[in-house]
Design an enzyme around this catalytic site. Structure first.
Site, mmCIF file in Angstrom:
data_model
loop_
_atom_site.group_PDB
_atom_site.id
_atom_site.type_symbol
_atom_site.label_atom_id
_atom_site.label_comp_id
_atom_site.label_asym_id
_atom_site.label_seq_id
_atom_site.Cartn_x
_atom_site.Cartn_y
_atom_site.Cartn_z
ATOM 1 N N LYS A 185 -2.589 9.773 2.408
ATOM 2 C CA LYS A 185 -2.064 10.929 1.508
ATOM 3 C C LYS A 185 -3.172 11.787 1.250
ATOM 4 O O LYS A 185 -3.214 13.128 1.107
ATOM 5 C CB LYS A 185 -1.712 10.260 0.299
ATOM 6 C CG LYS A 185 -0.233 9.722 0.181
ATOM 7 C CD LYS A 185 0.287 9.402 -0.786
ATOM 8 C CE LYS A 185 -0.470 8.314 -1.831
ATOM 9 N NZ LYS A 185 0.311 6.946 -1.691
ATOM 10 N N HIS A 222 -8.503 9.893 -6.561
ATOM 11 C CA HIS A 222 -7.084 9.189 -6.514
ATOM 12 C C HIS A 222 -7.724 7.907 -7.311
ATOM 13 O O HIS A 222 -8.569 7.223 -7.161
ATOM 14 C CB HIS A 222 -6.943 8.790 -5.036
ATOM 15 C CG HIS A 222 -5.666 7.914 -4.778
ATOM 16 N ND1 HIS A 222 -4.385 8.899 -4.649
ATOM 17 C CD2 HIS A 222 -5.296 6.738 -5.119
ATOM 18 C CE1 HIS A 222 -3.370 7.709 -4.718
ATOM 19 N NE2 HIS A 222 -4.002 6.677 -4.622
ATOM 20 N N ARG A 262 7.775 -1.226 0.190
ATOM 21 C CA ARG A 262 6.714 -2.191 -0.197
ATOM 22 C C ARG A 262 6.773 -2.695 -1.692
ATOM 23 O O ARG A 262 6.751 -3.900 -2.122
ATOM 24 C CB ARG A 262 5.289 -1.764 0.098
ATOM 25 C CG ARG A 262 4.982 -1.508 1.460
ATOM 26 C CD ARG A 262 3.789 -0.956 1.655
ATOM 27 N NE ARG A 262 2.240 -1.314 1.037
ATOM 28 C CZ ARG A 262 1.529 -0.727 0.425
ATOM 29 N NH1 ARG A 262 1.465 0.606 0.681
ATOM 30 N NH2 ARG A 262 0.556 -1.086 -0.264
ATOM 31 N N SER A 270 -2.057 3.830 3.108
ATOM 32 C CA SER A 270 -1.181 4.532 2.338
ATOM 33 C C SER A 270 -1.994 5.756 1.448
ATOM 34 O O SER A 270 -1.889 6.727 1.512
ATOM 35 C CB SER A 270 -0.489 3.562 1.308
ATOM 36 O OG SER A 270 -0.029 4.327 0.037
ATOM 37 N N ASP A 296 4.553 7.386 4.150
ATOM 38 C CA ASP A 296 4.031 6.862 3.129
ATOM 39 C C ASP A 296 5.195 6.479 1.983
ATOM 40 O O ASP A 296 5.425 5.570 1.396
ATOM 41 C CB ASP A 296 2.760 7.163 2.760
ATOM 42 C CG ASP A 296 2.123 6.615 1.327
ATOM 43 O OD1 ASP A 296 1.916 5.324 1.508
ATOM 44 O OD2 ASP A 296 2.216 7.129 0.322
HETATM 45 N N1 URA Z 1 -1.833 3.540 -4.167
HETATM 46 C C1 URA Z 1 -1.229 4.150 -3.107
HETATM 47 O O1 URA Z 1 -1.210 5.312 -3.026
HETATM 48 N N2 URA Z 1 -0.849 3.317 -2.328
HETATM 49 C C2 URA Z 1 -1.191 1.937 -2.182
HETATM 50 O O2 URA Z 1 -0.676 1.103 -1.340
HETATM 51 C C3 URA Z 1 -1.538 1.526 -3.432
HETATM 52 C C4 URA Z 1 -1.877 2.331 -4.610
#
Ligand code: URA
Length: 422
Positions: free
Chosen positions: A184, A79, A165, A180, A158
């Site tokens: 995921k 990620h 957000r 967040s 999320d």
């Molecule tokens: N990437 C994400 O998936 N969530 C965040 O809050 C910031 C970056």
């Protein structure tokens, strides 16, 4: 329980319980708590922070808001916290898969000034990022990798909270980012996770101290869930590579897969791939580096990339870029001291490469390609960058102002700052 009491508690800097977080998050997902109350709670969290325990509870609540994928074998995931010119996934996924490690990569779209892998892949004519869970899993099983948008009903909390957000100035909060990302990643079924945490002017984390806090928090949340998490802190002061803009970045990723990519992108991809394979195959990363570089240079990774593109319906020979090009010309001799990644990202967005509002349609063909990077020597009259435009043009002066040129020699900036693990 009552949302106003929960907001008031966070305003007083008190620790919220799992039940309270569950009440707020599930109430919001169901539409029982309106945007304005959730925004107030998010802002209170942003200003007053959360304990590690609260962050872990919030992650769990968000994770439990939807489906969870499971695989019968090891899945390694990666990620990125988001950057400018960050086409790493496009090179990394086929590279890792070409070395026998399975990657099931769920990616997102661009956010703010940062790009998103799904938007980039959609610059390839016909490429389908909208897979069902079954299609996604089948592809991973058959060819060892898949890159898709968030399939199924993974972490709906999320999805909804992130969108809120994004428009309420509450993105750059360490506990909110950690929960967040981790919710995921935990939902997508990977048991080993490598996170590329970008640090610098073009990233969410602008300094190393905050980046370390976020990294340690994510490693801890991973451990609590029995997942191995490694975080790599990487430089996002200047854009990664040269290209910024969807189709332009896909072309640069293909060049890299053919062994002709920018040095910084190549270095990042080789290191991240070695880490991912090392996690999966239990081989020390240092031993893998050479093998990984070979797979990138001798075309194995490119073959895997073509396989993924074909499997998902894409036509690799049909990735269109804008015909109109304006050059940005240097006004002085010297060395490039900095290139403002944030401003370049915003300018590319203004050209149409990103969205200003959630429902905007992006133009995959446009963007900015740098021709100089930090530390390069420049002569007056040299081309610093090229603007690829379609319907909207931006002043070349705006791109020129992103470059700081000095008389003194400049050292190549470090790309990989630190690797944080348990
Ligand atoms: N990437 C994400 O998936 N969530 C965040 O809050 C910031 C970056």
């Amino acid at each position: 329980m009552n949302i106003l009491d929960i907001i008031a508690k966070k305003v007083k800097k008190l620790e919220l319980t799992k039940n309270e977080l569950e009440f707020a998050v599930t109430g919001y997902v169901k539409g029982e708590i309106p945007d304005y109350q959730m925004s107030a709670l998010l802002m209170a969290i942003m200003l007053n922070g959360m304990t590690e325990k609260e962050t872990a509870c919030l992650t769990e609540v968000m994770l439990n808001s939807g489906d969870k994928l499971t695989f019968d074998y090891n899945i390694v995931d990666k990620h990125s916290t988001g950057g400018v010119g960050d086409k790493t996934t496009l090179v990394l996924v086929p590279l890792v898969a070409s070395l026998g490690t399975k990657v099931a990569k769920m990616s997102g779209r661009g956010l703010g000034h940062t790009g998103g892998t799904i938007d980039k892949l959609e610059a390839i004519e016909g490429f389908n990022t909208n897979l069902t869970v079954e299609e996604f899993k089948k592809e991973v099983e058959e060819i060892g990798a898949s890159i898709a948008g968030q399939t199924g009903d993974l972490c709906p909390a999320d999805k909804k909270i992130y969108a809120l957000r994004d428009v309420t100035g509450t993105v750059a909060s360490i506990p909110l980012i950690a929960s967040s990302i981790m919710s995921k990643k935990l939902a997508s079924g990977a048991n080993k996770i490598v996170i590329d945490l970008k640090v610098g002017i073009g990233a969410l984390m602008t300094n190393l101290e905050d980046a370390r806090k976020l990294a340690n928090l994510m490693v801890k949340i991973g451990r609590l869930s029995g997942k191995e998490v490694i975080v790599v802190l990487t430089n996002m002061n200047e854009p990664l590579g040269y290209a910024v803009g969807n189709a332009l970045e896909v072309h640069e990723a293909i060049d890299t897969l053919k062994g002709q990519g920018p040095k910084d992108l190549e270095e990042l991809v080789i290191n991240l791939a070695s880490l991912m394979v090392s996690l999966d195959q239990n081989i020390p990363m240092e031993i893998l580096l050479e093998n990984v570089e070979r797979a990138l240079k001798d075309g194995e990774a490119y073959e895997k990339f073509k396989e993924i593109i074909l499997y998902q319906g894409g036509d690799i020979n049909n990735i269109k870029i804008a015909d109109n090009i304006t050059e940005v010309i240097a006004e002085n001799d010297g060395y490039v001291k900095s290139i403002d990644a944030l401003k370049i990202g915003e300018l590319a967005r203004r050209l149409g490469a990103g969205r200003v509002k959630k429902d905007d349609i992006i133009n995959p063909k446009v963007g900015i390609v740098l021709t100089k990077k930090v530390s390069d020597e420049v002569k007056k009259g040299d081309v610093l960058a090229k603007i690829y435009y379609d319907n909207t043009i931006i002043p070349t002066q705006d791109v020129l102002e992103c470059f700081k040129i000095t008389k003194e020699k400049v050292e190549k900036p470090k790309l990989i700052y630190e690797i944080i693990k348990e």
